[in-house]
Enzyme design. Structure first.
Site, mmCIF file in Angstrom:
data_model
loop_
_atom_site.group_PDB
_atom_site.id
_atom_site.type_symbol
_atom_site.label_atom_id
_atom_site.label_comp_id
_atom_site.label_asym_id
_atom_site.label_seq_id
_atom_site.Cartn_x
_atom_site.Cartn_y
_atom_site.Cartn_z
ATOM 1 C CG HIS A 25 6.859 -1.801 2.287
ATOM 2 N ND1 HIS A 25 6.744 -0.676 3.063
ATOM 3 C CD2 HIS A 25 5.624 -2.361 2.256
ATOM 4 C CE1 HIS A 25 5.497 -0.554 3.481
ATOM 5 N NE2 HIS A 25 4.793 -1.567 3.011
ATOM 6 C CE1 TYR A 75 4.611 8.710 3.728
ATOM 7 C CE2 TYR A 75 5.242 7.455 5.659
ATOM 8 C CZ TYR A 75 5.161 8.651 4.978
ATOM 9 O OH TYR A 75 5.635 9.788 5.562
ATOM 10 C CD GLN A 130 -6.117 -3.724 2.313
ATOM 11 O OE1 GLN A 130 -5.976 -4.220 1.198
ATOM 12 N NE2 GLN A 130 -5.161 -3.768 3.224
ATOM 13 C CB SER A 161 2.811 2.606 6.177
ATOM 14 O OG SER A 161 3.475 1.756 5.269
ATOM 15 N NE ARG A 162 -3.215 1.732 9.521
ATOM 16 C CZ ARG A 162 -3.547 0.683 8.754
ATOM 17 N NH1 ARG A 162 -2.830 -0.418 8.798
ATOM 18 N NH2 ARG A 162 -4.588 0.746 7.941
ATOM 19 C CE LYS A 174 3.559 -4.356 11.563
ATOM 20 N NZ LYS A 174 2.536 -3.941 10.648
ATOM 21 C CG MET A 187 -1.907 -1.183 1.175
ATOM 22 S SD MET A 187 -3.423 -0.868 2.085
ATOM 23 C CE MET A 187 -2.794 -0.584 3.726
HETATM 24 P P1 AMP Z 1 1.453 -2.848 3.490
HETATM 25 O O1 AMP Z 1 2.006 -1.809 2.569
HETATM 26 O O2 AMP Z 1 1.439 -2.426 4.937
HETATM 27 O O3 AMP Z 1 0.158 -3.437 3.013
HETATM 28 O O4 AMP Z 1 2.491 -4.043 3.453
HETATM 29 C C1 AMP Z 1 2.890 -4.638 2.232
HETATM 30 C C2 AMP Z 1 3.665 -5.885 2.534
HETATM 31 O O5 AMP Z 1 4.815 -5.551 3.315
HETATM 32 C C3 AMP Z 1 2.876 -6.904 3.341
HETATM 33 O O6 AMP Z 1 3.153 -8.212 2.873
HETATM 34 C C4 AMP Z 1 3.387 -6.691 4.733
HETATM 35 O O7 AMP Z 1 3.280 -7.838 5.551
HETATM 36 C C5 AMP Z 1 4.835 -6.363 4.465
HETATM 37 N N1 AMP Z 1 5.401 -5.645 5.601
HETATM 38 C C6 AMP Z 1 4.910 -4.539 6.214
HETATM 39 N N2 AMP Z 1 5.664 -4.194 7.279
HETATM 40 C C7 AMP Z 1 6.665 -5.107 7.349
HETATM 41 C C8 AMP Z 1 7.773 -5.313 8.232
HETATM 42 N N3 AMP Z 1 8.002 -4.503 9.262
HETATM 43 N N4 AMP Z 1 8.582 -6.367 7.999
HETATM 44 C C9 AMP Z 1 8.351 -7.205 6.951
HETATM 45 N N5 AMP Z 1 7.339 -7.066 6.089
HETATM 46 C C10 AMP Z 1 6.494 -6.042 6.276
#
Ligand code: AMP
Length: 290
Positions: free
Chosen positions: A37, A32, A61, A186-187, A149, A30
């Protein structure tokens, strides 16, 4: 690195790569972007000829009172970071490109979507599974990369892939943390200085659980109670849930044995943070600590 916004451009790019016999790795995000990532992107880079990263804040979502509108976005920065991680193609579609008309078709992974984050965020995993299924159909990757995560999300996607015979191998990558233990998210940008230090209560309570298990505790209730007390002692924290579940089927455990996922969600102010660890109880030594 190429940046595209349409499904047709992705299909053209990936189609050409496949005609050259190249393998395609895919990292859905998503945006940021942070080092978590980037760990996924680098792993994809190491294991595939072509790496596709999607950046899409998926409205499906988010619940009606959640942070869809204010979710952090910075496409220019994300494009630069994706490139440093070794991405070949960034797919950053608009909402109307992904959802040109009202959706009538959804992917719902029963049971796995119902507890933990699914109980607190009704419809969340239906939105995740649906958009990931769409993205898989658009990108047609050989491998797709997800973070530990979001352990429940990874389990939901794996199950969807199996149940629907989607021709992709899913890879789960370990959680990347800040030096003090906070799981990258990101949060985290929502947190002010006081909240940022209060947020350490998530990884600290997971470390406490690990220590109790290493000291021989096998009663899930006692581990949960100790974690709860620790979180309640942090004035800026409000507990959403703590789950001690079988790592494969996410079924809650009374007695701890085998691969156990310990997961929690905590509100720090208005920001809902999640974290988890995997512990192999009995036999093998536990996995990396937070
Ligand atoms: P998001 O952009 O938050 O939807 O995350 C995209 C992908 O990155 C998802 O598969 C998350 O599980 C992974 N992700 C987010 N934060 C972490 C982290 N701290 N360590 C490893 N993977 C992460």
């Amino acid at each position: 690195m190429k940046v595209v916004g349409t499904i047709a451009e992705v299909r053209e790019y990936v189609g050409a790569a496949k005609r050259r016999g190249e393998s395609v790795g895919f990292v859905p995000t998503m945006g940021y972007l942070h080092d978590g990532h980037l760990a996924l992107i680098r792993r994809a880079r190491a294991e595939n000829d072509v790496v596709v990263v999607s950046i899409f804040v998926n409205p499906l979502q988010f619940g009606p009172n959640e942070d869809y509108e204010r979710y952090p976005r910075d496409l220019e920065r994300d494009i630069a970071l994706a490139e440093t991680g070794g991405a070949d193609l960034v797919f950053a579609p608009s909402v109307s490109e992904m959802y040109p008309r009202p959706m009538l078709t959804y992917v719902n992974v029963e049971k796995l979507s119902e507890g933990m984050c699914g109980a607190s965020r009704p419809g969340h995993f239906r939105g995740v599974a649906t958009v990931v299924c769409k993205l898989f159909n658009i990108v047609t990757p050989d491998r797709a990369y997800f973070g530990q995560k979001d352990a429940q999300q990874a389990a939901v996607i794996k199950r969807m892939v199996g149940d629907l015979n989607i021709n992709v191998q899913t890879v789960t990558v370990g959680t990347v943390r800040e030096p003090d233990g906070l799981a990258m998210s990101s949060r985290n940008v929502y947190l002010d200085a006081g909240q940022r230090s209060a947020a350490l209560v998530l990884s600290k309570s997971l470390s406490l659980a690990r220590r109790m298990i290493e000291a021989g505790e096998r009663d899930a209730g006692k581990v949960r109670d100790a974690m709860t007390r620790m979180i309640q002692s942090e004035p800026l924290a409000r507990l959403d849930y703590i789950a001690l579940v079988d790592a494969e089927d996410l079924v809650p455990l009374d007695r701890l044995s085998g691969p156990v996922l310990i997961a929690l969600a905590v509100f720090i102010g208005n920001t809902r943070l999640i974290d988890n660890i995997l512990v192999e109880v009995g036999g093998c030594p536990p996995t990396a600590s937070p």
